[in-house]
Design a protein around this motif. Structure first.
Motif, PDB file in Angstrom:
ATOM      1  N   ASP A 108       0.703  -1.109  -0.173  1.00 60.48           N
ATOM      2  CA  ASP A 108       0.424   0.182   0.345  1.00 60.48           C
ATOM      3  C   ASP A 108       0.721   1.469   0.031  1.00 60.48           C
ATOM      4  N   ARG A 109       2.063   1.631   1.068  1.00 55.99           N
ATOM      5  CA  ARG A 109       2.988   2.188   1.017  1.00 55.99           C
ATOM      6  C   ARG A 109       3.304   2.581  -0.562  1.00 55.99           C
ATOM      7  N   THR A 110       3.541   1.585  -1.381  1.00 58.36           N
ATOM      8  CA  THR A 110       4.166   1.738  -2.767  1.00 58.36           C
ATOM      9  C   THR A 110       3.269   2.637  -3.736  1.00 58.36           C
ATOM     10  N   TYR A 155      16.789  -6.914  -0.683  1.00 60.36           N
ATOM     11  CA  TYR A 155      16.220  -7.963  -0.691  1.00 60.36           C
ATOM     12  C   TYR A 155      14.831  -7.650   0.498  1.00 60.36           C
ATOM     13  N   ASN A 156      14.734  -6.395   1.009  1.00 54.46           N
ATOM     14  CA  ASN A 156      13.975  -6.833   2.060  1.00 54.46           C
ATOM     15  C   ASN A 156      13.197  -5.931   2.265  1.00 54.46           C
ATOM     16  N   TYR A 157      13.345  -4.921   0.792  1.00 52.57           N
ATOM     17  CA  TYR A 157      12.040  -4.345   0.477  1.00 52.57           C
ATOM     18  C   TYR A 157      12.204  -3.635  -0.894  1.00 52.57           C
ATOM     19  N   PRO A 158      11.840  -5.626  -1.599  1.00 53.61           N
ATOM     20  CA  PRO A 158      11.423  -6.137  -3.212  1.00 53.61           C
ATOM     21  C   PRO A 158      11.069  -4.942  -3.768  1.00 53.61           C
ATOM     22  N   ASN A 160       8.759  -2.009  -2.466  1.00 52.79           N
ATOM     23  CA  ASN A 160       8.896  -0.445  -2.175  1.00 52.79           C
ATOM     24  C   ASN A 160      10.103   0.585  -2.472  1.00 52.79           C
ATOM     25  N   GLU A 161      11.551  -0.139  -2.285  1.00 57.51           N
ATOM     26  CA  GLU A 161      11.968   0.234  -2.582  1.00 57.51           C
ATOM     27  C   GLU A 161      12.899   0.113  -3.780  1.00 57.51           C
ATOM     28  N   THR A 162      12.693  -1.116  -4.544  1.00 55.49           N
ATOM     29  CA  THR A 162      12.644  -0.846  -6.090  1.00 55.49           C
ATOM     30  C   THR A 162      11.639   0.048  -6.841  1.00 55.49           C
ATOM     31  N   GLN A 286      16.142  -6.668   9.739  1.00 56.02           N
ATOM     32  CA  GLN A 286      16.694  -5.978   8.172  1.00 56.02           C
ATOM     33  C   GLN A 286      16.181  -5.513   7.704  1.00 56.02           C
ATOM     34  N   ARG A 287      17.024  -4.645   8.816  1.00 57.12           N
ATOM     35  CA  ARG A 287      16.079  -2.725   7.762  1.00 57.12           C
ATOM     36  C   ARG A 287      17.617  -1.841   7.466  1.00 57.12           C
ATOM     37  N   CYS A 288      17.388  -1.213   6.860  1.00 56.09           N
ATOM     38  CA  CYS A 288      19.484  -0.550   7.268  1.00 56.09           C
ATOM     39  C   CYS A 288      18.671   1.226   7.899  1.00 56.09           C
ATOM     40  N   THR A 289      17.260   1.182   8.131  1.00 52.40           N
ATOM     41  CA  THR A 289      16.953   1.910   9.385  1.00 52.40           C
ATOM     42  C   THR A 289      17.266   1.461  10.825  1.00 52.40           C
ATOM     43  N   ALA A 290      17.058   0.326  10.835  1.00 52.09           N
ATOM     44  CA  ALA A 290      16.817  -0.723  12.357  1.00 52.09           C
ATOM     45  C   ALA A 290      18.124  -0.045  12.969  1.00 52.09           C
ATOM     46  N   CYS A 444      14.678   5.261  14.361  1.00 50.87           N
ATOM     47  CA  CYS A 444      15.002   5.105  13.293  1.00 50.87           C
ATOM     48  C   CYS A 444      13.984   4.717  12.170  1.00 50.87           C
ATOM     49  N   GLN A 445      13.519   5.603  11.195  1.00 52.52           N
ATOM     50  CA  GLN A 445      12.644   5.187   9.953  1.00 52.52           C
ATOM     51  C   GLN A 445      12.671   5.925   9.149  1.00 52.52           C
ATOM     52  N   ARG A 446      12.343   5.239   7.329  1.00 53.05           N
ATOM     53  CA  ARG A 446      12.415   6.565   6.291  1.00 53.05           C
ATOM     54  C   ARG A 446      11.083   6.821   6.183  1.00 53.05           C
ATOM     55  N   GLY A 447      10.455   6.403   6.748  1.00 50.26           N
ATOM     56  CA  GLY A 447       8.623   7.422   6.201  1.00 50.26           C
ATOM     57  C   GLY A 447       8.674   8.526   7.063  1.00 50.26           C
ATOM     58  N   PRO A 448       8.175   9.129   7.470  1.00 48.58           N
ATOM     59  CA  PRO A 448       6.982   9.699   5.243  1.00 48.58           C
ATOM     60  C   PRO A 448       7.840   9.364   4.741  1.00 48.58           C
ATOM     61  N   PRO A 452      13.061  13.482   3.503  1.00 42.02           N
ATOM     62  CA  PRO A 452      14.240  12.704   2.205  1.00 42.02           C
ATOM     63  C   PRO A 452      14.964  12.042   3.832  1.00 42.02           C
ATOM     64  N   PHE A 453      15.212  10.846   2.258  1.00 45.44           N
ATOM     65  CA  PHE A 453      16.012  10.254   2.565  1.00 45.44           C
ATOM     66  C   PHE A 453      16.646  10.158   2.569  1.00 45.44           C
ATOM     67  N   THR A 454      18.707   9.740   3.243  1.00 44.82           N
ATOM     68  CA  THR A 454      19.506  10.285   2.559  1.00 44.82           C
ATOM     69  C   THR A 454      20.705   9.444   4.506  1.00 44.82           C
TER      70      THR A 454
END
Ligand code: G3H
Length: 484
Positions: A108-110, A155-158, A160-162, A286-290, A444-448, A452-454
């Motif tokens: 849904d987020r995608t 692989y962890n957000y195949p 959404n991040e794609t 398994q999240r870069c933001t973990a 920590c998290q990427r959203g909303p 900016p995510f960097t």
């Protein structure tokens, strides 16, 4: 099949088998979920040419297409995609072991990401339509594409991040070759037809196979203008190194992070513990933001460690669709052994496992271990574990802690827990210069996705998010005319 030049091509060469991460029997028995092409170099280079031809050095139909038509393609795609929700969500659970709520959220987020991108793109176009008058020159600024993008997803957000890479890249008029990660590879299959039906031939092409056998040769041709990758630095550097004209290559990279949580003596411990549980262990870490390390103040370390470890042992392990499940099997077969190595190394150097279940291995799972006290000599301190192990270190002096954090190779985010504004404010002033996002009393998290995510240092190159990615995948150009 793979997607080349608007056609779903049947691959008649070697196939790679894709097995499930989860199994319904009591011991892990992987199910064969499907197969994908083990593509070879000549085929990959043929697919690359489709993207190169569709871009046609900026003269192609896609990069010169009117905004409204490009938006129509994007809307058509998202509509087709929405019809595949059930199938894709199932594959997210079976292929990469993501829980049902998280799989649904990813889908849904995608979808939302695509709609938000369309809206932001319209705004960008409206803003660009304005003339700026500077020193007698009327400047009509517009954003133009960068060229051909090689896009590699994680692989962890195949999904959404794609799409956080592909959608803005395509929206801005670039053409792309996309290669999914080894795990989470099948769930693109139901969407290939949606790509095919919605975009002109050659605009989006999908390849499969090993990075060194298909992505590296593509880079070697020098025909790639943008490398867009979410993954690890080793792969990103290896691919950049293949490119013969490095100055021409733009990079948009989401890489490793070692986000810390800092727990100050006056922190609300109930809140800090729950946020650290979610932050460090949702999707098994398994999240870069973990949260990948916790710094707890000496004054509260006993209470925090005891309560946090107890909470970790209460987490429910099970199949992704089961109610209340937090921990699930791991898609990378070698991950439990790797996490075990980190634990053993830390134990040899003086750390202890604080929770009873910590480090227990069953089939393709290892129960999260809480390790304390960790120090800089340990691998778990230095490496991005990307899995279920939580290292804790205590501190007494915040200045020393900031010095220690400044030595890190990473700089994505930090979580800061405390109440006293006079203590927090000067800390935040420094932390914002060490990382790119400070989360106050939250994990920590990427959203909303509109934010900016960097990251700094080895954590990222370029900025993602709905708004920023459209800018990252484009360049400002303008028409200048004189008053007369
Ligand atoms: O793996 C890195 C992802 O960008 C994490 O995203 O914070 O939404 O889980 P998330």
């Amino acid at each position: 099949t793979y997607l080349d030049n608007g056609k779903l091509v049947n691959w008649d060469g070697k196939m790679d088998e894709v097995h499930s991460t989860i199994s319904t029997s009591s011991e892990y028995k992987p199910t064969l979920l499907g197969t994908v092409p083990h593509m070879d170099e000549p085929t990959a280079l043929g697919v690359l040419n489709s993207a190169v031809n569709a871009y046609d050095k900026g003269k192609g139909d896609w990069p010169t297409m009117r905004v409204k038509e490009r938006i129509d393609c994007m809307k058509s795609f998202v509509k087709h995609m929405q019809t595949k929700r059930t199938e894709v969500v199932k594959l997210l659970m079976w292929e990469i072991g993501k829980t049902l709520p998280d799989s649904e959220k990813e889908f849904d987020r995608t979808v939302q990401y695509i709609y938000d991108t369309i809206d932001d793109y319209k705004q960008l176009d409206r803003d660009s339509a304005k003339f700026e008058k500077i020193d007698g020159i009327n400047a009509h600024i517009r954003r133009g594409p960068l060229g051909v993008v090689l896009c590699l997803g994680p692989y962890n957000y195949p999904l959404n991040e794609t799409f956080a890479l592909l959608i803005p890249a395509l929206m801005m008029g670039n053409t792309a070759v996309f290669k999914p990660a080894k795990h989470g590879v099948l769930l693109l299959s139901p969407l290939l037809e949606a790509f095919q039906k919605s975009f002109p031939a050659g605009v989006i092409n999908v390849i499969y196979g090993r990075g060194r056998e298909v992505a590296a040769p593509i880079m070697k041709t020098g025909k790639i203008d943008v490398l867009a990758l979410i993954g690890n630095s080793t792969s990103a550097i290896a691919l950049q190194d293949q490119h013969p004209y490095k100055n021409r290559l733009r990079l948009i990279l989401g890489l490793e992070a070692k986000n810390p949580a800092i727990i100050l003596p006056d922190a609300d411990l109930d809140l800090a513990i729950e946020e650290c549980i979610n932050g460090s262990l949702s999707y098994n870490g398994q999240r870069c933001t973990a949260l990948k390390i916790i710094y707890v103040h000496d004054k509260i370390k006993e209470e925090f460690n005891e309560r946090f470890s107890k909470r970790v042992d209460e987490l429910k392990f099970g199949q992704p669709w089961e109610e209340g499940v937090k921990l699930t099997p791991l898609p990378e077969p070698n991950k439990p052994a790797y996490i075990k190595e980190l634990i053993d190394d830390a134990k040899e150097k003086g750390a202890k496992i604080l929770n009873k279940k910590g480090g227990t291995v069953t089939d393709n799972y290892i129960y999260p271990a809480v390790l304390y006290p960790v120090n800089e000599s340990m691998r778990v301190y230095q490496e991005e574990q990307f899995g279920p192990v939580v290292p804790i270190k205590s501190f007494n002096d915040t200045q020393e802690l900031l010095d220690e954090m400044a030595r890190s190779n990473y700089g994505q985010q930090v979580s800061l827990f405390g109440k006293n504004v006079d203590t927090l404010a000067p800390l935040i002033d420094v932390l914002v210069n060490l990382v790119c996002r400070v989360n106050l009393n939250s994990s920590c998290q990427r959203g909303p996705d509109v934010l900016p995510f960097t990251g700094r240092k080895d954590s990222a190159v370029g900025t993602l998010s709905v708004h920023d990615a459209l800018r990252s995948f484009s360049i400002r150009t303008f028409l200048a005319s004189k008053d007369n």
